[in-house]
Design a protein around this motif. Sequence first.
Motif, short mmCIF file in Angstrom:
data_model
loop_
_atom_site.label_atom_id
_atom_site.label_comp_id
_atom_site.label_asym_id
_atom_site.label_seq_id
_atom_site.Cartn_x
_atom_site.Cartn_y
_atom_site.Cartn_z
N LEU A 58 -4.32 6.15 -0.69
CA LEU A 58 -4.93 4.83 -0.93
C LEU A 58 -3.90 3.72 -0.74
N ASN A 59 -4.35 2.63 -0.13
CA ASN A 59 -3.52 1.44 0.09
C ASN A 59 -2.26 1.76 0.90
N ASN A 60 -2.50 2.44 2.02
CA ASN A 60 -1.44 2.71 3.00
C ASN A 60 -0.30 3.59 2.47
N ALA A 61 -0.62 4.46 1.54
CA ALA A 61 0.39 5.41 1.04
C ALA A 61 0.44 6.59 2.02
N LEU A 62 1.12 6.38 3.14
CA LEU A 62 1.10 7.33 4.25
C LEU A 62 1.51 8.74 3.81
N ASN A 63 2.53 8.83 2.96
CA ASN A 63 3.02 10.12 2.49
C ASN A 63 2.40 10.54 1.16
N PHE A 64 1.37 9.84 0.75
CA PHE A 64 0.59 10.12 -0.45
C PHE A 64 1.34 9.77 -1.74
N LYS A 65 0.55 9.48 -2.74
CA LYS A 65 1.04 9.21 -4.08
C LYS A 65 0.13 9.94 -5.06
N LEU A 66 0.53 9.97 -6.34
CA LEU A 66 -0.26 10.68 -7.34
C LEU A 66 -0.78 9.71 -8.39
#
Length: 709
Positions: A312-320
């Motif tokens: 979400l919101n351009n978190a290319l490498n993902f967030k938690l």
Amino acid sequence: MKKLFYLFLLTISTMSIGQTMKNTGLTTPVVQVKPKEMKIHDHARVDNYYWLNERENAEVINYLKAENTYLDAVMAPVKPFQEQLFQEMKGRIKEKDESVPVKDGNYFYYAKFIEGGEYPLYCRKKGDLTAPEEILLDGNKLGKGKAYFNVGGYEISDNEEIMAYGVDTISRRNYTVRFKDLKTGKLFKDQIKNTEGGSYAWAADNKTLFYIVRDQQTLLGYQVWRHVLGTDVKTDVLIYEEKDNQYYMGLYRMKSKKYIAIGCDHNGVASEYHLLEASNPTGEFKIFSPRERGHEYNIEHFQDKFYVRTNLNNALNFKLMEVKEDHSSDKSQWKELIAHRKDVYLEGIEVFKNHLVVQEKNQGLTQIRIINQTTKAEHYLNFGEPAYDANIGANPDFETAVLRYGYTSLTTPSSTFDYNMNTKAKELKKQQTVLGGFDKNNYVSERVFVSVRDGAKVPVSIVYRKGTNLDGTAPLLQYAYGSYGSSTDATFSSVRLSLLDRGFVYAIAHIRGGQEMGREWYDHGKMFNKKNSFYDFIDCSEFLIKNKYCSPTKLFALGGSAGGLLMGAIINIKPELYRGVVAAVPFVDVVTTMLDETIPLTTGEFEEWGNPKNKDAYEYMLSYSPYDNIEKKAYPNMLVTTGLHDSQVQYFEPAKWVAKLRTMKTDNNLLLMHVNMEAGHGGASGRFASLKEVAMEYAFIIDLAEMIK
């Protein structure tokens, strides 16, 4: 190369392709030319071998058999060596072996092999490991007399008394679900055909099973059904149907056991989950967060909340993030726990009562991060090798402080550890036994970064036996995959020792298209960036030659499936680099396949390769498609493999490719094709039977390297 290559030169010098070989009686397989013109975007292509997709045509089957006959005849001089390799590989395997038991509920579950057995036995013990063994399924009995056999996962009911499992005996990945009463050992009459293997979920009532049905044209899972044990399958209820055939589906019971989840994924574009409380099997599935193009997410339930791995919101490498159960669809309620990091890819999580475990990728290597849920203190596991693979294992228990994880490297056999997340003490529960005097200290692994033509730095994992000359004289086998964001990690292989012990160097090129270096690494090797994968591989090859890891005349390449496309591309671009190439089940007819939506899996992969119905995608794909770019020129020695029942890369792609190469190539090098008439994408199903195919590939390579003694 000696025996095999000499035989080929001797015969080829006396005849032209398609005629009887005078000195041996061999005949190169001949395929009838039946031109088919295909037009799109004001462009016409002619495919002389399109008709080979007629699976029921006796002429097609006879051609495939002729290729096998030809391969057997040409490789006859090295057949004894091939058998030697097979026995060598088999001899390293501990025939009587079993996995580390995993406690789930009241039982410890494990799989084991018996001496001489091709297939595993699935077993359990109640209470503790000293309890009597209960054999749930005997793969050897079930697979007896079958050319192919595979168990596609199993699920145990909440009361631990009923087992649902899937079986495929064709290798098309159509699994038939059977039910076993674990109290009596008898099978229920219920049988559900054409299901997605492993995608089964029990409701909490111990009688309702949810499953996915596959469309028999596309072979995609597209419907979720509900079955009540003991009832006619014809009365099963359709629960959900995926209308967009670009989405792949999965179905499972979450670790908390509270929810059954349907997962829908649009290949790197969007995700969507549908949830149902397992205690309410006749209820309606509810959407967790509706699909949106560009938003991918995964979820895990714990107590009264969900953990959300999201871009979400351009978190290319993902967030938690986390969110309370009742507010899942309201993204404003999602709370960030681990922020997005540009240089670290968040692969996944495992949730425990007192700990959160995070699996990450950093600089191409897996890291496992332990976070104390109460104190927020955290630490990483230390693996201590330059190239390795680690992964979170099976951890069904929320309450424990012990993490089960797996570890391997190019020199370390597959290992299973239990790690106490409080004390930081680890216990090796099992390490793969390698017979025949194996000593990991006899081998060396390295990890280098190659600066490729556009400035990207590609990791390469390398292994060789101590004493191997790194002076530019050694033979080397280079492997890569480079598609679908699938990372090729540095893992151990006991069969690979047959190369290393003969002086080969083995290298894994972690090219773009995989996800070793983060999501951007994947994005830069797909769609209109796909050629980066090919150039990365070639540039790594040239680096290995320049830095004397191998002889410039003894470099070999290996790739399968989408990695087979890679093989097809590199031999079109720079064939002179490679002494020999093994292309296993290669996806080589990219444009024609992606234009045909009736071919299994095509539509789900538009976001990987592009949709050639769009002119720009068509032109780009056409510029690298291996089949379309064959030219009149010299190609390396080649061994191509395929399976008649392959559901992922249809047999006719490699068959057409080989047929066209025969008419176009200007060299006297070998071109051989092996067609497994009884298997599919993964080849033979037994653990020993599959080694025969590897032995064939290695015999081909070792002979070309002139190293058969």
